[in-house]
Design an enzyme around this catalytic site. Structure first.
Site, PDB file in Angstrom:
ATOM      1  N   ASP A  12      -1.187  -9.972  -4.280  1.00 58.00           N
ATOM      2  CA  ASP A  12      -2.176 -11.044  -4.455  1.00 58.00           C
ATOM      3  C   ASP A  12      -2.374 -10.863  -6.119  1.00 58.00           C
ATOM      4  O   ASP A  12      -3.573 -11.320  -6.521  1.00 58.00           O
ATOM      5  CB  ASP A  12      -3.410 -10.547  -3.903  1.00 58.00           C
ATOM      6  CG  ASP A  12      -3.396 -10.531  -2.529  1.00 58.00           C
ATOM      7  OD1 ASP A  12      -2.699 -11.458  -2.089  1.00 58.00           O
ATOM      8  OD2 ASP A  12      -4.078  -9.768  -1.893  1.00 58.00           O
ATOM      9  N   LYS A  15       1.245 -14.558  -7.977  1.00 59.63           N
ATOM     10  CA  LYS A  15       2.681 -14.852  -7.961  1.00 59.63           C
ATOM     11  C   LYS A  15       2.704 -16.311  -7.527  1.00 59.63           C
ATOM     12  O   LYS A  15       3.554 -17.129  -8.095  1.00 59.63           O
ATOM     13  CB  LYS A  15       3.455 -14.309  -6.639  1.00 59.63           C
ATOM     14  CG  LYS A  15       3.530 -12.733  -6.839  1.00 59.63           C
ATOM     15  CD  LYS A  15       4.010 -12.008  -5.560  1.00 59.63           C
ATOM     16  CE  LYS A  15       3.167 -11.887  -4.246  1.00 59.63           C
ATOM     17  NZ  LYS A  15       1.839 -11.245  -4.322  1.00 59.63           N
ATOM     18  N   ASN A  37       2.146 -13.164   6.384  1.00 63.68           N
ATOM     19  CA  ASN A  37       1.092 -12.270   5.925  1.00 63.68           C
ATOM     20  C   ASN A  37       0.671 -12.575   4.678  1.00 63.68           C
ATOM     21  O   ASN A  37      -0.424 -12.162   3.954  1.00 63.68           O
ATOM     22  CB  ASN A  37       1.736 -10.914   6.054  1.00 63.68           C
ATOM     23  CG  ASN A  37       3.082 -10.587   5.524  1.00 63.68           C
ATOM     24  OD1 ASN A  37       3.852 -11.651   4.981  1.00 63.68           O
ATOM     25  ND2 ASN A  37       3.595  -9.397   5.304  1.00 63.68           N
ATOM     26  N   GLY A  39      -0.410 -14.970   1.201  1.00 61.02           N
ATOM     27  CA  GLY A  39      -1.216 -16.173   0.977  1.00 61.02           C
ATOM     28  C   GLY A  39      -1.172 -16.311  -0.454  1.00 61.02           C
ATOM     29  O   GLY A  39      -1.394 -15.432  -1.426  1.00 61.02           O
ATOM     30  N   HIS A  40      -0.578 -17.262  -0.828  1.00 60.90           N
ATOM     31  CA  HIS A  40      -0.175 -17.809  -2.273  1.00 60.90           C
ATOM     32  C   HIS A  40      -0.919 -18.970  -2.721  1.00 60.90           C
ATOM     33  O   HIS A  40      -0.800 -20.138  -2.041  1.00 60.90           O
ATOM     34  CB  HIS A  40       1.370 -17.859  -2.566  1.00 60.90           C
ATOM     35  CG  HIS A  40       2.273 -16.553  -2.338  1.00 60.90           C
ATOM     36  ND1 HIS A  40       3.632 -16.491  -2.483  1.00 60.90           N
ATOM     37  CD2 HIS A  40       1.870 -15.244  -2.060  1.00 60.90           C
ATOM     38  CE1 HIS A  40       4.010 -15.419  -2.346  1.00 60.90           C
ATOM     39  NE2 HIS A  40       2.935 -14.760  -1.709  1.00 60.90           N
ATOM     40  N   ARG A 141      17.924  -4.124  16.142  1.00 58.72           N
ATOM     41  CA  ARG A 141      19.126  -5.266  16.478  1.00 58.72           C
ATOM     42  C   ARG A 141      18.654  -5.884  17.732  1.00 58.72           C
ATOM     43  O   ARG A 141      19.474  -6.029  18.743  1.00 58.72           O
ATOM     44  CB  ARG A 141      20.347  -4.368  16.567  1.00 58.72           C
ATOM     45  CG  ARG A 141      20.808  -4.282  15.098  1.00 58.72           C
ATOM     46  CD  ARG A 141      21.801  -3.181  14.861  1.00 58.72           C
ATOM     47  NE  ARG A 141      20.976  -1.865  15.315  1.00 58.72           N
ATOM     48  CZ  ARG A 141      21.451  -0.747  15.145  1.00 58.72           C
ATOM     49  NH1 ARG A 141      22.775  -0.605  15.105  1.00 58.72           N
ATOM     50  NH2 ARG A 141      20.635   0.409  15.521  1.00 58.72           N
ATOM     51  N   GLN A 198       4.067 -10.108  -1.002  1.00 56.73           N
ATOM     52  CA  GLN A 198       3.418  -8.879  -1.421  1.00 56.73           C
ATOM     53  C   GLN A 198       3.572  -8.269  -2.903  1.00 56.73           C
ATOM     54  O   GLN A 198       3.520  -8.975  -3.710  1.00 56.73           O
ATOM     55  CB  GLN A 198       4.009  -7.674  -0.268  1.00 56.73           C
ATOM     56  CG  GLN A 198       3.666  -8.233   1.223  1.00 56.73           C
ATOM     57  CD  GLN A 198       4.309  -9.337   1.807  1.00 56.73           C
ATOM     58  OE1 GLN A 198       5.498  -9.188   2.056  1.00 56.73           O
ATOM     59  NE2 GLN A 198       3.726 -10.281   2.266  1.00 56.73           N
ATOM     60  N   LEU A 312      -6.877 -12.343 -16.782  1.00 56.64           N
ATOM     61  CA  LEU A 312      -7.609 -11.784 -18.003  1.00 56.64           C
ATOM     62  C   LEU A 312      -8.762 -12.258 -18.142  1.00 56.64           C
ATOM     63  O   LEU A 312      -9.768 -11.737 -18.876  1.00 56.64           O
ATOM     64  CB  LEU A 312      -6.606 -11.989 -19.251  1.00 56.64           C
ATOM     65  CG  LEU A 312      -6.955 -11.288 -20.461  1.00 56.64           C
ATOM     66  CD1 LEU A 312      -6.803  -9.828 -20.393  1.00 56.64           C
ATOM     67  CD2 LEU A 312      -6.022 -11.875 -21.732  1.00 56.64           C
TER      68      LEU A 312
HETATM   69  P1  GDP Z   1      -0.544 -14.196  -4.734  1.00 54.15           P
HETATM   70  O1  GDP Z   1      -0.656 -13.803  -3.128  1.00 54.15           O
HETATM   71  O2  GDP Z   1       0.079 -13.082  -5.732  1.00 54.15           O
HETATM   72  O3  GDP Z   1       0.021 -15.711  -4.903  1.00 54.15           O
HETATM   73  O4  GDP Z   1      -2.294 -14.404  -5.160  1.00 54.15           O
HETATM   74  P2  GDP Z   1      -3.205 -14.722  -4.282  1.00 54.15           P
HETATM   75  O5  GDP Z   1      -3.015 -16.282  -4.105  1.00 54.15           O
HETATM   76  O6  GDP Z   1      -3.314 -14.115  -2.939  1.00 54.15           O
HETATM   77  O7  GDP Z   1      -4.357 -14.441  -5.166  1.00 54.15           O
HETATM   78  C1  GDP Z   1      -4.693 -14.731  -6.344  1.00 54.15           C
HETATM   79  C2  GDP Z   1      -6.024 -15.242  -6.602  1.00 54.15           C
HETATM   80  O8  GDP Z   1      -6.315 -15.398  -8.025  1.00 54.15           O
HETATM   81  C3  GDP Z   1      -5.927 -16.983  -6.163  1.00 54.15           C
HETATM   82  O9  GDP Z   1      -7.321 -17.174  -5.724  1.00 54.15           O
HETATM   83  C4  GDP Z   1      -5.700 -17.546  -7.434  1.00 54.15           C
HETATM   84  O10 GDP Z   1      -5.947 -18.916  -7.372  1.00 54.15           O
HETATM   85  C5  GDP Z   1      -6.328 -16.784  -8.502  1.00 54.15           C
HETATM   86  N1  GDP Z   1      -5.815 -16.726  -9.894  1.00 54.15           N
HETATM   87  C6  GDP Z   1      -4.399 -16.724 -10.127  1.00 54.15           C
HETATM   88  N2  GDP Z   1      -4.286 -16.370 -11.532  1.00 54.15           N
HETATM   89  C7  GDP Z   1      -5.682 -16.599 -11.889  1.00 54.15           C
HETATM   90  C8  GDP Z   1      -6.205 -15.939 -13.605  1.00 54.15           C
HETATM   91  O11 GDP Z   1      -5.377 -15.952 -14.208  1.00 54.15           O
HETATM   92  N3  GDP Z   1      -7.571 -16.042 -13.343  1.00 54.15           N
HETATM   93  C9  GDP Z   1      -8.159 -16.140 -12.307  1.00 54.15           C
HETATM   94  N4  GDP Z   1      -9.587 -16.050 -12.595  1.00 54.15           N
HETATM   95  N5  GDP Z   1      -7.950 -16.569 -11.011  1.00 54.15           N
HETATM   96  C10 GDP Z   1      -6.482 -16.594 -11.039  1.00 54.15           C
HETATM   97  P1  IMO Z   2       1.039 -11.751  -0.734  1.00 53.64           P
HETATM   98  O1  IMO Z   2       2.237 -12.050  -0.938  1.00 53.64           O
HETATM   99  C1  IMO Z   2      -1.632  -8.205  -0.393  1.00 53.64           C
HETATM  100  C2  IMO Z   2      -0.949  -5.829   3.162  1.00 53.64           C
HETATM  101  C3  IMO Z   2      -1.997  -5.826   4.439  1.00 53.64           C
HETATM  102  C4  IMO Z   2      -1.795  -4.584   4.966  1.00 53.64           C
HETATM  103  C5  IMO Z   2      -0.249  -4.196   4.736  1.00 53.64           C
HETATM  104  C6  IMO Z   2       0.716  -4.127   5.860  1.00 53.64           C
HETATM  105  O2  IMO Z   2      -0.361 -12.788  -0.624  1.00 53.64           O
HETATM  106  O3  IMO Z   2       0.713 -10.787  -2.212  1.00 53.64           O
HETATM  107  P2  IMO Z   2       1.318  -6.479   7.310  1.00 53.64           P
HETATM  108  O4  IMO Z   2       0.621  -7.449   7.973  1.00 53.64           O
HETATM  109  O5  IMO Z   2       2.459  -6.816   6.166  1.00 53.64           O
HETATM  110  O6  IMO Z   2       2.115  -5.554   8.154  1.00 53.64           O
HETATM  111  O7  IMO Z   2       0.368  -5.482   6.485  1.00 53.64           O
HETATM  112  O8  IMO Z   2       0.258  -5.047   3.573  1.00 53.64           O
HETATM  113  N1  IMO Z   2      -0.388  -7.007   2.839  1.00 53.64           N
HETATM  114  C7  IMO Z   2      -0.573  -7.740   1.740  1.00 53.64           C
HETATM  115  N2  IMO Z   2      -1.673  -7.421   0.819  1.00 53.64           N
HETATM  116  N3  IMO Z   2      -1.059  -9.474  -0.327  1.00 53.64           N
HETATM  117  C8  IMO Z   2       0.100  -9.575   0.651  1.00 53.64           C
HETATM  118  O9  IMO Z   2       0.820 -10.752   0.459  1.00 53.64           O
HETATM  119  C9  IMO Z   2       0.136  -8.961   1.728  1.00 53.64           C
HETATM  120  N4  IMO Z   2       0.791  -8.791   2.598  1.00 53.64           N
HETATM  121  C10 IMO Z   2       0.631  -7.862   3.433  1.00 53.64           C
HETATM  122  O10 IMO Z   2      -3.244  -5.876   3.861  1.00 53.64           O
HETATM  123  O11 IMO Z   2      -2.484  -3.394   4.129  1.00 53.64           O
HETATM  124 MG    MG Z   3      -1.974 -13.335  -1.776  1.00 52.95          MG
END
Ligand code: GDP
Ligand code: IMO
Ligand code: MG
Length: 409
Positions: A12, A15, A37, A39-40, A141, A198, A312
């Site tokens: 999170d 990415k 799993n 969420g981007h 497997r 992740q 930031l």
């Molecule tokens: P990912 O899994 O690495 O793609 O990240 P997520 O989407 O799960 O979580 C990142 C969250 O931060 C999302 O709600 C984005 O919209 C938000 N986000 C990304 N970059 C920035 C930033 O530089 N500043 C702020 N305030 N939010 C950001």
């Molecule tokens: P993105 O790509 C944050 C965490 C789960 C749990 C552990 C194992 O959005 O950054 P799983 O369902 O994969 O067996 O869970 O990994 N986890 C994540 N935490 N961002 C993710 O993906 C994650 N994918 C899995 O919360 O602790």
């Molecule tokens: Mg995410």
């Protein structure tokens, strides 16, 4: 040129936002790990998109995206996501491919994942998407890959329920299947962007095992899941937040302590300002100070060439900022990130304090535009991690990003 983007913390980090930003100048985006799993989030043109399986280049209509070999794919989630994109006017037809080596998540695996985690003495807090079960079937497997959908003798070994489920998606999945190695090898001189899911600390080997996910979310996964060998990868970018978050259980040495009033209110501030709620499960994310010990471990273990700093802007109103520069573990001070869970649980973070800037930086367009305090904080991170910060994100929108170096070179 082939560029890898990974998460350098516990997921999170932003990415999706960064891959979407960089995809504008790429030819194809390959997601190389994880499954639903992940969420981007992408925010572009005033709209917010939450992607789970589809690579984050999909919003550009001329880009091809590929779901890589080390992904685990739940067909139901995949076609729901495709329907969501189409309902928002994103045409995906002929642009989404799946490696024929990718494994399929069966409905039973999702049920078992939830039941198994609920029964554990030390629950991991999985996302309940069947990820660990699919990867263990793969290692045993006994898994089913996209390429196996035409292998009748193997399908006969499955339960009637699984067979019916798979057959209902067979034609649509087969139409999207690709030999990823041949496909990418033919794209000479193309710019391929490999998108991780992740993060390094959730990687099965590099992370805080067993509190990890089950795939290869480190940079090594880009070659395993991307279909090309490690020498085909030219550059690795590691995305990190200006603070730390984690969802689910597991050690988190810099986590804000609920029983300390100042840290508890900092936690609420960061969670609300940074919208720190899981994209996949909606769970509030655990929050803490930036952990430089963990971040340097991620840089070293993944050959990170440049760091990408996100969030930031979340610090804009704070009078001071702290980051962890070493741990005290059972009377010893260390700057190394331990493998032992009891050691990580015992770790007391030694924090360095930086002055805040108390200004809105969400409109900054270059490093030079940032307040001196923000620049000093970034310079310290670069020195500590021995890695430059090449990209900075100061808000969720695609436009709130700027480069400090040429990325595609
Ligand atoms: P990912 O899994 O690495 O793609 O990240 P997520 O989407 O799960 O979580 C990142 C969250 O931060 C999302 O709600 C984005 O919209 C938000 N986000 C990304 N970059 C920035 C930033 O530089 N500043 C702020 N305030 N939010 C950001
Ligand atoms: P993105 O790509 C944050 C965490 C789960 C749990 C552990 C194992 O959005 O950054 P799983 O369902 O994969 O067996 O869970 O990994 N986890 C994540 N935490 N961002 C993710 O993906 C994650 N994918 C899995 O919360 O602790
Ligand atoms: Mg995410």
């Amino acid at each position: 040129m082939n560029l890898v983007v990974i998460g350098a913390q516990w997921g999170d980090e932003g990415k999706g936002k960064i891959v979407d930003y960089l995809a504008g100048e790429s030819d194809a985006v390959v997601r190389f790990s994880g499954g639903a799993n992940a969420g981007h989030t992408i925010v572009a043109g005033g709209e917010r998109f939450a992607l789970h399986l589809i690579p984050s280049g999909i919003l550009y209509k001329d880009k091809v995206v590929i779901l890589g070999s080390c992904m685990v794919i739940d067909p139901k989630a995949l076609f729901e996501e495709i329907a969501m994109l189409e309902s928002k006017g994103v045409s995906v037809s002929g642009r989404v491919f799946i490696s024929d080596r990718a494994h399929i998540v069966l409905p039973q695996y999702i049920k078992t994942d939830k039941e198994q985690d609920a029964k554990r003495k030390l629950p991991i807090g999985t996302t309940g998407r069947g990820i660990g079960i699919t990867f263990s079937k793969k290692s045993e497997r006994s898994g089913v890959r996209i390429a196996d959908l035409d292998w009748n003798e193997m399908l006969e070994e499955l339960t009637e329920e699984d067979r019916v489920f798979l057959l209902s998606y067979k034609n649509r999945l087969r139409d999207m299947a690709v030999n990823i190695t041949s496909y990418l090898s033919r794209k000479k001189n193309a710019r391929i962007l490999f998108e991780g899911a992740q993060g390094a600390l959730l990687d099965l080997d590099c992370g805080t095992y067993p509190y990890v996910s089950s795939g290869i979310s480190s940079a090594a996964g880009a070659s395993a899941g991307g279909g090309l060998g490690p020498r085909a990868l030219d550059k690795v970018l590691g995305v990190f937040k200006a603070y730390s978050t984690r969802v689910g259980a597991g050690p988190f040495p810099t986590e804000f302590k609920e029983n300390q009033e100042s840290e508890d209110s900092l936690c609420s501030y960061i969670r609300e300002t940074g919208r720190e709620y899981g994209v996949t499960t909606g769970r509030p994310r655990r929050c803490g100070y930036l952990d430089l010990v963990a971040l340097r471990h991620a840089c070293r273990a993944n050959s990170i060439d440049s760091l990408v700093m996100t969030h930031l802007d979340v610090y804009d109103e704070l009078p001071e900022i702290k980051a962890c520069v070493s741990y005290d573990i059972n009377g010893e001070t260390t700057e190394d990130f331990p493998a032992s869970i009891p050691a990580l649980n015992a770790a007391q973070a030694n924090l360095k304090t930086f002055p805040g800037w108390k200004k809105d930086i969400s409109g900054a367009s270059s490093f030079e535009n940032l307040p001196r305090e923000a620049k000093d904080y970034i310079k310290f991170i670069e020195e500590y991690c021995e890695t430059p910060v090449g990209v900075i994100s100061i808000g969720p929108d695609r436009k709130q990003t700027f480069l400090r170096e040429k990325i595609w070179s």
